[in-house]
Design an enzyme around this catalytic site. Structure first.
Site, PDB file in Angstrom:
ATOM      1  CE  LYS A 160     -10.999  12.215  -3.163  1.00 12.46           C
ATOM      2  NZ  LYS A 160     -11.997  11.774  -4.157  1.00 12.46           N
TER       3      LYS A 160
ATOM      4  CG  ASP B  78      -0.491  -6.860 -11.167  1.00 10.90           C
ATOM      5  OD1 ASP B  78       0.747  -6.819 -11.262  1.00 10.90           O
ATOM      6  OD2 ASP B  78      -1.210  -5.849 -11.138  1.00 10.90           O
TER       7      ASP B  78
ATOM      8  CG  PHE C  87     -16.765   8.096 -15.468  1.00 13.76           C
ATOM      9  CD1 PHE C  87     -16.165   9.205 -16.037  1.00 13.76           C
ATOM     10  CD2 PHE C  87     -17.354   7.163 -16.300  1.00 13.76           C
ATOM     11  CE1 PHE C  87     -16.149   9.394 -17.419  1.00 13.76           C
ATOM     12  CE2 PHE C  87     -17.352   7.333 -17.680  1.00 13.76           C
ATOM     13  CZ  PHE C  87     -16.754   8.447 -18.247  1.00 13.76           C
TER      14      PHE C  87
ATOM     15  CB  CYS D 139      -8.029  11.225 -12.896  1.00 10.61           C
ATOM     16  SG  CYS D 139      -8.456   9.504 -12.545  1.00 10.61           S
TER      17      CYS D 139
ATOM     18  CB  THR E 270      -7.677   6.920 -18.520  1.00 10.46           C
ATOM     19  OG1 THR E 270      -8.648   6.768 -17.479  1.00 10.46           O
ATOM     20  CG2 THR E 270      -7.903   8.241 -19.226  1.00 10.46           C
TER      21      THR E 270
ATOM     22  N   GLY F 282      -4.938  17.191  -7.744  1.00  5.58           N
ATOM     23  CA  GLY F 282      -3.881  16.190  -7.848  1.00  5.58           C
ATOM     24  C   GLY F 282      -4.492  14.844  -8.127  1.00  5.58           C
TER      25      GLY F 282
END
Length: 436
Positions: free
Chosen positions: A324, A30, A152, A263, A122, A260
């Protein structure tokens, strides 16, 4: 197998750590020196259950390393995963691929042998083609393959999702890439995890289609919740009634304040932009996005209605801020427009979230952050449940009622029983659950 993982965000860190736990040697790279320094010291940049311990165990075994030096990270590797961010581009909703292409350009300059470059981020359909062209333009070693391997992962359950996946999707155009990914995931394949090989473009589009379909289920049940309120029906019983049909399934049929996270919001928009460019209308997905936007904005109105039409001068307690439970992710969290709407209406806000405070303070600086759910209730005119953290389910409603100035419980996640709330002396509103 030796693997490099470019990006130590949510997807990169979880994927790299789990691959190391399979026995591969993984180097995560990174550009953010502070993030790498933190990981080398054992500090996680994200909150994900079980991740800290899994990182430590694989670092201790010498299978997982962290660096800012890409040339060092790719030494001797057979595969390089790209797992950098692809946020929605400001203004048009397109996926911002600048981080992806920057990583590819730098990668091309340091590769010394042909490897398999795997897109974990993605990305819109056709991105793999552009990556292959860019690698060639930048004189990457001849024979480099490009594959798509979408993730996923559910935030809060990412490690279990990676190790026990519903499916492993690989989009590749040559045997070299297919064989490489098959070897990487061989531990899962031996456990009979379904492995689906498709074209690269199909894999890229499948990721967006999956998220759009799940977002559709959420928006559908939220519209059913509105109808339930209008005709005095119960959306929870309705969801069970349709969810027991195997053709429908029970997952993602929980009425609430909207979706929210990292994704659904950006991926539905990116899918619509892809369709626009292809000249194909996507009426269902377009409606899903509109329904979710309206729902989030309407939540402050729901609170206002329960308080007699105005929140001016009211103290509102908010339980949960993250989009969440079991994550500190605040991206597109329903709590943001809810709190902003209440704040604009003249309310003062006290909020508590078990792990999301640090992230929330950057987005919602003008509210009071409490140390507990009980402190949130102190002097509140209304208590609003926004995130269904498990610890909220066991709260003593009678104690909360005694602490509150008003006696209104607005349960946007339907975690409480109305009868229990009424017995505690609280006026209760649950999403889509009719009236007492």
């Amino acid at each position: 197998m030796r693997i490099a993982m470019i990006g130590t965000g949510y997807v990169g860190l979880v994927s790299g750590t789990c691959l190391a736990d399979f026995g591969h040697h993984v180097t995560c790279v990174d550009k953010d020196q502070a993030k790498i320094d933190g990981l080398l010291a054992g500090r996680m940049p994200i909150w994900e259950p079980g991740l800290e311990g899994l990182v430590k165990s694989n670092v201790d075994r010498g299978r997982l390393e962290f660096t800012t030096d890409l040339s060092k990270a790719v030494e001797g590797v057979e595969a390089v995963f790209i797992a950098v961010g692809t946020p929605s581009r400001r203004g048009d909703g397109h996926a911002d691929l600048s981080f992806v292409f920057a990583a590819v350009e730098e990668l091309a300059s340091v590769l010394e042998k042909p490897v398999v470059v795997v897109t974990k981020s993605t990305v819109p359909v056709g991105t793999g083609d552009k990556i292959a062209e860019l690698l060639k333009e930048k004189d990457a070693p001849e024979g480099v393959s490009v594959a798509s391997n979408p993730e996923f992962l559910r935030e809060g359950a990412a490690i279990a999702d990676f190790k026990h996946p519903d499916r492993i999707l690989v989009g590749a155009e040559d045997d070299k890439a297919r064989e490489c990914l098959a070897e990487i995931y061989r531990p899962l394949f031996l456990n009979r995890a379904p492995m689906l090989f498709t074209s690269r473009r199909t894999a890229e589009l499948t990721k967006y289609a999956a998220n759009a379909f799940l977002a559709t289920k959420i928006s559908f049940i939220n519209e059913m919740a509105d109808l339930c309120e209008a005709v005095d029906a119960d959306v929870q019983d309705l969801a069970r009634g349709i969810g027991l049909d195997n053709r429908i399934g029970a997952k993602f049929l929980h009425a609430g304040p909207g979706y929210g996270g990292s994704c659904f919001p950006k991926d539905t928009l990116a899918l619509l932009r892809t369709a626009d460019e292809a000249g194909v209308q996507q009426r269902i997905v377009s409606t899903v996005v509109e329904v979710d936007d309206r729902r989030k904005k309407a939540m402050a109105d729901r609170v206002r209605e329960e308080l007699g039409g105005s929140v001016d001068g009211k103290r509102i307690g908010v339980l949960g801020l993250t989009f969440k439970p079991n994550t500190d992710d605040m991206r597109d969290a329903p709590s943001i427009p809810l709190i902003q709407g209440l704040f604009d209406g003249g309310a003062s806000i006290a909020a508590f979230d078990p792990v999301g405070r640090e992230q929330a303070e950057q987005l919602l600086p003008d509210i009071h952050y409490a140390r507990s759910a009980e402190e949130v209730a102190d002097g509140a005119d209304a208590l609003v449940v926004v995130t269904e953290w498990d610890e909220f389910r066991a709260l003593d409603l009678s104690d909360l009622a005694a602490r509150m100035r008003g006696k209104v419980l607005i349960d946007l996640r339907n975690i409480y029983d109305r009868a229990e709330a009424l017995e505690a002396g609280l006026a209760y509103y649950g999403v889509g659950r009719g009236r007492p």
